[in-house]
Design a protein around this motif. Structure first.
Motif, short mmCIF file in Angstrom:
data_model
loop_
_atom_site.label_atom_id
_atom_site.label_comp_id
_atom_site.label_asym_id
_atom_site.label_seq_id
_atom_site.Cartn_x
_atom_site.Cartn_y
_atom_site.Cartn_z
N ASN A 207 33.45 17.12 -19.56
CA ASN A 207 34.25 18.20 -20.13
C ASN A 207 34.56 19.23 -19.05
OD1 ASN A 207 31.96 17.68 -22.73
ND2 ASN A 207 34.10 17.00 -22.83
N GLU A 208 35.15 20.37 -19.45
CA GLU A 208 35.59 21.35 -18.47
C GLU A 208 34.40 21.92 -17.69
OE1 GLU A 208 37.19 22.60 -22.04
OE2 GLU A 208 35.15 21.88 -22.17
N PRO A 209 34.64 22.31 -16.44
CA PRO A 209 33.61 22.99 -15.67
C PRO A 209 33.06 24.20 -16.44
CG PRO A 209 35.40 22.36 -14.22
CD PRO A 209 35.85 22.05 -15.63
N GLY A 210 31.75 24.33 -16.38
CA GLY A 210 31.09 25.41 -17.12
C GLY A 210 30.44 24.95 -18.39
N THR A 211 30.58 23.67 -18.75
CA THR A 211 29.98 23.14 -19.97
C THR A 211 28.79 22.22 -19.70
OG1 THR A 211 31.57 21.30 -19.99
CG2 THR A 211 32.15 23.26 -21.26
N GLY A 212 28.53 21.94 -18.42
CA GLY A 212 27.45 21.02 -18.08
C GLY A 212 26.50 21.62 -17.06
N THR A 213 25.98 20.77 -16.19
CA THR A 213 24.91 21.19 -15.28
C THR A 213 25.34 21.33 -13.82
OG1 THR A 213 24.22 18.89 -14.92
CG2 THR A 213 23.18 20.07 -16.75
N ILE A 214 26.57 20.98 -13.48
CA ILE A 214 27.02 21.07 -12.09
C ILE A 214 27.23 22.54 -11.71
CG2 ILE A 214 28.86 20.50 -10.47
CD1 ILE A 214 29.30 17.90 -11.99
N ASP A 215 26.74 22.92 -10.54
CA ASP A 215 26.93 24.26 -10.01
C ASP A 215 28.29 24.32 -9.33
OD1 ASP A 215 26.97 26.63 -8.52
OD2 ASP A 215 24.84 26.53 -8.04
N TRP A 216 29.27 24.84 -10.03
CA TRP A 216 30.64 24.79 -9.53
C TRP A 216 30.91 25.80 -8.43
CZ3 TRP A 216 33.08 20.56 -10.17
CH2 TRP A 216 32.77 19.75 -11.27
N THR A 217 30.24 26.94 -8.46
CA THR A 217 30.39 27.91 -7.38
C THR A 217 29.93 27.29 -6.07
OG1 THR A 217 30.06 29.78 -8.88
CG2 THR A 217 29.74 30.19 -6.54
N ALA A 218 28.79 26.61 -6.11
CA ALA A 218 28.27 25.95 -4.90
C ALA A 218 29.16 24.79 -4.49
CB ALA A 218 26.84 25.47 -5.15
N THR A 219 29.67 24.04 -5.47
CA THR A 219 30.54 22.90 -5.17
C THR A 219 31.79 23.34 -4.43
OG1 THR A 219 29.73 21.64 -7.07
CG2 THR A 219 31.89 21.02 -6.19
N VAL A 220 32.45 24.37 -4.94
CA VAL A 220 33.66 24.87 -4.29
C VAL A 220 33.34 25.42 -2.91
CG1 VAL A 220 35.47 26.63 -4.42
CG2 VAL A 220 34.87 25.30 -6.46
N ALA A 221 32.24 26.15 -2.78
CA ALA A 221 31.86 26.72 -1.48
C ALA A 221 31.59 25.61 -0.47
CB ALA A 221 30.63 27.60 -1.64
N LYS A 222 30.94 24.54 -0.91
CA LYS A 222 30.65 23.42 0.01
C LYS A 222 31.93 22.70 0.41
CE LYS A 222 25.95 22.62 -1.67
NZ LYS A 222 25.06 21.72 -2.45
N LEU A 223 32.84 22.51 -0.53
CA LEU A 223 34.11 21.89 -0.18
C LEU A 223 34.86 22.71 0.86
CD1 LEU A 223 35.41 20.61 -3.64
CD2 LEU A 223 34.91 19.18 -1.65
N ARG A 224 34.87 24.01 0.67
CA ARG A 224 35.54 24.88 1.64
C ARG A 224 34.86 24.79 3.00
NH1 ARG A 224 39.31 28.01 -0.83
NH2 ARG A 224 38.93 28.79 -2.94
N ALA A 225 33.53 24.80 2.99
CA ALA A 225 32.78 24.74 4.25
C ALA A 225 33.02 23.42 4.98
CB ALA A 225 31.29 24.95 3.98
N LEU A 226 33.18 22.35 4.20
CA LEU A 226 33.46 21.04 4.79
C LEU A 226 34.87 20.98 5.38
CD1 LEU A 226 31.87 18.78 2.05
CD2 LEU A 226 31.13 18.88 4.44
#
Length: 255
Positions: A207-226
């Motif tokens: 479902n949409e981000p924010g409804t489960g267990t994935i840390d989306w702030t960290a995910t986006v930050a890591k993608l940017r860093a990569l």
């Protein structure tokens, strides 16, 4: 980064007529959309809606789906690529999504990989001639696609490197990768230049981000860093009206 609504699911309840989902995405402040299969859709009307709104198409799937790892299906696979390319030419030449097909029982994984490389080299040549990029997507085998050959991001990137064509790149789906227990940073580090598109959905539930267990702030930050700065496909099953769902996705991801 920019968001792309998967209108296969988003805006579906509010807009049964498919092209109207493009207009709804535009009204919701999005400049990009994507969908799955194309042969069941009114391509001319989709083109009109894209032209009318200025919305870009970020991807759709090669159809009909055929196996990369089974040489008996390669002719049909290449015919599907050619037909989908012709459709893509009328829709702004977006990237085209390819999955691997199912693992072949009794056939070594090395042989299956070799067949996938062979098929993808031929497909990439067709795409190059048309000025189109193919994007290879690993799918999870635990929740959604049991038996799928290509479920590993690392293997997908290895195959892409072996094919060695600028017209073949990776579709990294954070949901599928998370289900498979991958560490996004580990599998993408040093290879982000091979990633052409990213998709988000939360886990569990898809479902949409924010409804489960994935840390989306960290995910986006890591993608940017990569070093990733491309499209983020919102390819999930919404649990609320689409405009609210997208707002929740924006809040969860900061995008």
């Amino acid at each position: 980064m920019y968001l792309s609504a998967c209108i296969e699911w988003l805006f579906k309840d509010e807009n049964p007529h498919f092209p109207d989902r493009i207009r709804a995405a535009k009204a919701a402040g999005l400049e990009s959309v994507e969908f799955h299969l194309w042969n069941d859709k009114p391509i001319g009307e989709i083109r009109t809606a894209l032209d009318e709104t200025g919305v870009q198409l970020s991807s759709f799937c090669v159809e009909p789906r055929r196996s990369l790892v089974d040489p008996a299906q390669h002719d049909e696979f290449l015919a599907a690529v050619a037909a989908t390319i012709e459709t893509a030419k009328s829709l702004g030449r977006p990237p085209l999504v390819i999955a691997s097909g199912f693992t072949r029982e009794g056939v070594s994984l090395d042989e299956q990989r070799a067949e996938a490389v062979k098929a993808l080299r031929q497909a990439a040549a067709l795409a190059a001639a048309a000025g189109i990029i193919l994007i290879l997507e690993p799918l999870n085998t635990i929740v959604s696609h049991p038996g799928m050959y290509l479920s590993s991001t690392t293997l997908a990137l290895d195959i892409i490197e072996e094919v060695a064509s600028p017209n073949l790149r990776l579709l990294y789906d954070a949901f599928h990768s998370n289900v498979m227990g991958e560490d996004m940073e580990d599998v993408l580090k040093g290879r982000i230049h091979l990633v052409h598109h990213v998709q988000f959905a939360d886990n569990p539930g898809r479902n949409e981000p924010g409804t489960g267990t994935i840390d989306w702030t960290a995910t986006v930050a890591k993608l940017r860093a990569l070093g990733y700065d491309g499209g983020i496909g919102l390819e999930y099953l919404p649990t609320m009206p689409s405009v609210e769902s997208i707002a929740k996705s924006r809040e969860a991801t900061g995008l």
